[in-house]
Design an enzyme around this catalytic site. Structure first.
Site, PDB file in Angstrom:
ATOM      1  N   CYS A   1       5.179  -2.052   8.255  1.00  7.82           N
ATOM      2  CA  CYS A   1       5.572  -0.719   8.738  1.00  7.82           C
ATOM      3  C   CYS A   1       5.270  -0.566  10.223  1.00  7.82           C
ATOM      4  O   CYS A   1       4.227  -0.990  10.712  1.00  7.82           O
ATOM      5  CB  CYS A   1       4.880   0.351   7.925  1.00  7.82           C
ATOM      6  SG  CYS A   1       5.413   0.368   6.200  1.00  7.82           S
TER       7      CYS A   1
ATOM      8  N   ASP B   1       0.812  -1.210   0.000  1.00  6.63           N
ATOM      9  CA  ASP B   1       0.000   0.000   0.000  1.00  6.63           C
ATOM     10  C   ASP B   1       0.847   1.263   0.000  1.00  6.63           C
ATOM     11  O   ASP B   1       0.455   2.283  -0.569  1.00  6.63           O
ATOM     12  CB  ASP B   1      -0.938   0.005   1.215  1.00  6.63           C
ATOM     13  CG  ASP B   1      -2.189  -0.819   0.970  1.00  6.63           C
ATOM     14  OD1 ASP B   1      -2.118  -1.775   0.176  1.00  6.63           O
ATOM     15  OD2 ASP B   1      -3.236  -0.508   1.564  1.00  6.63           O
TER      16      ASP B   1
ATOM     17  N   CYS C   1       1.071  -7.805   5.339  1.00  7.92           N
ATOM     18  CA  CYS C   1       0.708  -6.410   5.121  1.00  7.92           C
ATOM     19  C   CYS C   1      -0.780  -6.219   4.838  1.00  7.92           C
ATOM     20  O   CYS C   1      -1.559  -7.152   4.881  1.00  7.92           O
ATOM     21  CB  CYS C   1       1.604  -5.814   4.047  1.00  7.92           C
ATOM     22  SG  CYS C   1       3.302  -5.601   4.674  1.00  7.92           S
ATOM     23  N   ASP C   2      -1.138  -4.987   4.505  1.00 11.11           N
ATOM     24  CA  ASP C   2      -2.485  -4.449   4.690  1.00 11.11           C
ATOM     25  C   ASP C   2      -3.641  -5.327   4.221  1.00 11.11           C
ATOM     26  O   ASP C   2      -4.522  -5.661   5.002  1.00 11.11           O
ATOM     27  CB  ASP C   2      -2.584  -3.088   4.003  1.00 11.11           C
ATOM     28  CG  ASP C   2      -1.792  -2.018   4.726  1.00 11.11           C
ATOM     29  OD1 ASP C   2      -0.811  -2.369   5.406  1.00 11.11           O
ATOM     30  OD2 ASP C   2      -2.139  -0.839   4.606  1.00 11.11           O
ATOM     31  N   LYS C   3      -3.706  -5.667   2.941  1.00 16.68           N
ATOM     32  CA  LYS C   3      -4.866  -6.402   2.435  1.00 16.68           C
ATOM     33  C   LYS C   3      -4.653  -7.902   2.453  1.00 16.68           C
ATOM     34  O   LYS C   3      -5.608  -8.668   2.294  1.00 16.68           O
ATOM     35  CB  LYS C   3      -5.203  -5.942   1.008  1.00 16.68           C
ATOM     36  CG  LYS C   3      -5.383  -4.446   0.859  1.00 16.68           C
ATOM     37  CD  LYS C   3      -6.385  -3.879   1.859  1.00 16.68           C
ATOM     38  CE  LYS C   3      -6.455  -2.367   1.797  1.00 16.68           C
ATOM     39  NZ  LYS C   3      -5.208  -1.676   2.127  1.00 16.68           N
TER      40      LYS C   3
ATOM     41  N   GLU D   1      -6.840   4.850  -0.333  1.00 13.04           N
ATOM     42  CA  GLU D   1      -6.442   5.448   0.940  1.00 13.04           C
ATOM     43  C   GLU D   1      -5.919   6.854   0.695  1.00 13.04           C
ATOM     44  O   GLU D   1      -5.128   7.081  -0.215  1.00 13.04           O
ATOM     45  CB  GLU D   1      -5.366   4.602   1.621  1.00 13.04           C
ATOM     46  CG  GLU D   1      -5.884   3.270   2.115  1.00 13.04           C
ATOM     47  CD  GLU D   1      -4.833   2.474   2.867  1.00 13.04           C
ATOM     48  OE1 GLU D   1      -3.652   2.883   2.856  1.00 13.04           O
ATOM     49  OE2 GLU D   1      -5.181   1.447   3.460  1.00 13.04           O
TER      50      GLU D   1
ATOM     51  N   SER E   1      -5.208   5.491   5.341  1.00 16.02           N
ATOM     52  CA  SER E   1      -4.164   4.588   5.812  1.00 16.02           C
ATOM     53  C   SER E   1      -4.190   4.540   7.329  1.00 16.02           C
ATOM     54  O   SER E   1      -4.592   5.498   7.999  1.00 16.02           O
ATOM     55  CB  SER E   1      -2.800   5.092   5.333  1.00 16.02           C
ATOM     56  OG  SER E   1      -1.758   4.488   6.052  1.00 16.02           O
TER      57      SER E   1
END
EC number: 4.2.1.9
Length: 556
Positions: free
Chosen positions: A191, A78, A119-121, A442, A468
């Site tokens: 992150c 992302d 990570c995100d998704k 985002e 985000s």
């Protein structure tokens, strides 16, 4: 065993022949076949090392008497996709990940599955797959990145995004800017703040699908490798005991996850993702119920971007188990919920201790008496909007100001950097929802621009897109219905007064019902922005952000 469908009986001789071609022995074919879904790639810092995690998982499976078979799935970074057309594809990748894992597990008859996201998704996509498949499953993530050191203080990716605005505003030098750029992300891993990836990895523990430590053990620690081996061993036990996600992902488990979310001050994206996972599990979590949880669960942690601490600090302070233990003292959890340890949540956390009372506050002395996330309703968000209340400055919890309306993220960024946004304004970015974006981008670039230019305590931003987990300030997203679906955000005009009251859970445009109806009668739906490829199909099938932006029933 479920895998007998592909390996047992005379009729399965062709199948066995192909399995022998993999180098598998008769002994290995007698054992449970465990799928290992590895999202390792060479573009995401949080995934670059997942081959090491997968090797440890497979070692654990073999030690426990199973046969691992590894396969891959996609993943989007992302951070790299942020601020340009690539972000349109991020949320849509969640569905592809869930679908691809379903395909692999169903096609090959796995007895169980270990899911390796970070990570995100990728995390919610894999959790959705686990709920949908309902075969024994366990998640072991890649772990968080260590925080960087910039000019003697800790920093992270959000520091870099905000540095762009600070440089443009003349608040830092080019030398300082490039030093931040080079030092903010020092290791592999997700992150380092309480952003979306780390929030979801922490919530996996509360949901019951991750082992204790999954959310906070740093990516570069040997402890993470040991956790992966334990996950590999544990999946074989889950297969033997036939413990499946449907026994774990109950309504109580989701309440536990949202309660932890409130205590941590997690990303607003968790609302979207937990609702999507709950949908796959057949569990209903209305947005109003999330507000009820927020009203009773205090915010115990101020992690980046809301504060100075990072995930490694949470780990050293006792981790997710310590936060859950603190919540349990006030009876805020369902402690009898089953987890992948084979024990209850209460049993998992009974020996947890808080080792730093500034990182994890007591239940009696929280950072806030209410949770870190709030759902707002009003005449421009009939189906709700989401804000990370724990990252909003006190002076912006209630705000009233004129709208500055933009029909895309790019238009808004240009106006912010061009000095066209004034103190008191409410930036409105629309046609960025699931259908309108498409993909519900985002808005980290515009919110970071506001923060970097020193406007985050004076300007609010509302959008039918997302934010985000690194976003801070009065950033209100997921406005539903979205503009593309005829939501009232579509008829806001420059200068309309927007009223925001986060403590009262309200967001409204100060227009009469008659004026709103008049404007809606004149509104025309724009043409889709993408007309071919995956995102064109996504636009046709995706539902509202208030429903988790899942595909409609009977869709793709």
């Amino acid at each position: 065993m479920r895998s007998d469908a592909v390996k047992k009986g005379v009729e399965r001789a062709p199948h066995r022949s192909l399995l022998y071609a993999l180098g598998l022995t008769d002994e290995e074919l007698k054992r449970p076949i465990i799928g290992v879904a590895n999202s390792k790639n060479e573009i995401i810092p949080g995934h670059i090392h997942l081959d090491k995690i997968a090797e440890a998982v497979k070692a654990g499976i073999r030690m426990a008497g199973g046969t691992p078979v590894e396969f891959s799935t996609i993943g989007v970074c992302d951070g790299i996709a942020m601020g340009h057309g690539g972000m349109k594809y991020s949320l849509g990748s969640r569905e592809v990940i869930a679908d691809s894992i379903e395909i692999m597990a169903m096609a090959h008859g796995f007895d169980g599955i270990v899911l390796i996201p970070n990570c995100d998704k990728i995390v919610p996509g894999m959790l959705m797959a686990a709920a949908r498949l309902d075969i024994p499953a366990i998640v072991v993530s890649g772990g968080p990145m260590l925080a960087g050191i910039c000019d003697g203080t800790t920093c992270d990716l959000s520091t870099v995004f905000e540095a762009v605005g600070a440089l443009k505003a003349g608040k830092i030098t080019e030398e300082e800017f490039y030093s931040i750029e080079r030092n903010a992300c020092p290791t592999c891993g997700s992150c380092s703040g309480m952003f979306t990836a780390n929030t979801m990895n922490c919530l996996t523990e509360a949901l019951g699908l991750g082992l204790p430590g999954n959310g906070t053990i740093p990516a570069v620690y040997s402890e993470r490798i040991r956790l992966a081996k334990e996950a590999g061993m544990k999946i074989v036990e889950l297969v033997e005991r036939n413990i499946t996600p449907s026994q774990i992902l109950t309504k109580e488990a989701f309440v536990n996850a949202f309660s932890l979310d409130m205590a941590l001050g997690g990303s607003t994206n968790t609302v979207l993702h937990l609702k999507a996972i709950a949908h796959e599990a057949g569990v209903d979590i209305p947005l109003e119920e999330i507000n009820d949880i927020s009203d009773r669960v205090p915010n115990l942690c101020k992690l980046s971007p809301a504060g100075k601490y990072h995930i490694e600090d949470l780990h050293f302070a006792g981790g997710v188990s310590a936060v859950l233990k603190e919540l349990s003292k006030a009876g805020l959890l369902h402690l009898d919920a089953l987890t992948v340890t084979g024990r209850t949540l209460g049993e998992n956390i009974k020996d947890a201790k808080v080792r730093n009372r500034d990182v994890i506050r007591t239940i009696e002395d929280p950072y806030s008496k209410t949770g870190g996330i709030a759902i707002l309703f009003g005449n421009i968000a009939r189906e709700g909007a989401v804000v990370k209340a724990s990252a909003v400055s006190p002076e912006m919890l209630r705000h009233e100001g004129p709208a500055r309306v933009f029909d895309s993220e790019e238009e808004a960024i240009e106006a912010i950097y061009g000095g066209k946004i004034q103190k008191g304004d409410v930036v409105v970015i629309r046609y960025e929802g699931p259908k309108g974006g498409p993909g519900m981008r985002e808005m980290l670039s515009p919110t970071s621009a506001l923060a970097g230019m020193g406007l985050d305590k004076d300007v609010a931003l509302i959008t039918d897109g997302r934010f985000s987990g690194a976003t801070r300030g009065a950033s209100i997203g997921h406005v539903s219905p979205e503009a593309m679906e005829g939501g009232e955000i579509a008829i806001i005009e420059d200068g309309d007064i927007i009223e925001i009251d986060i403590p009262a859970r309200k967001i409204n445009v100060k227009l009469s019902d008659e004026e709103i109806k008049k404007r809606m009668a004149n509104w025309k739906r724009p043409e889709p922005k993408i007309k071919k490829g995956y995102m064109a199909r996504y636009t046709r099938e995706v539902t509202s952000g208030s429903k988790g932006a899942v595909f409609r029933e009977g869709g793709v």
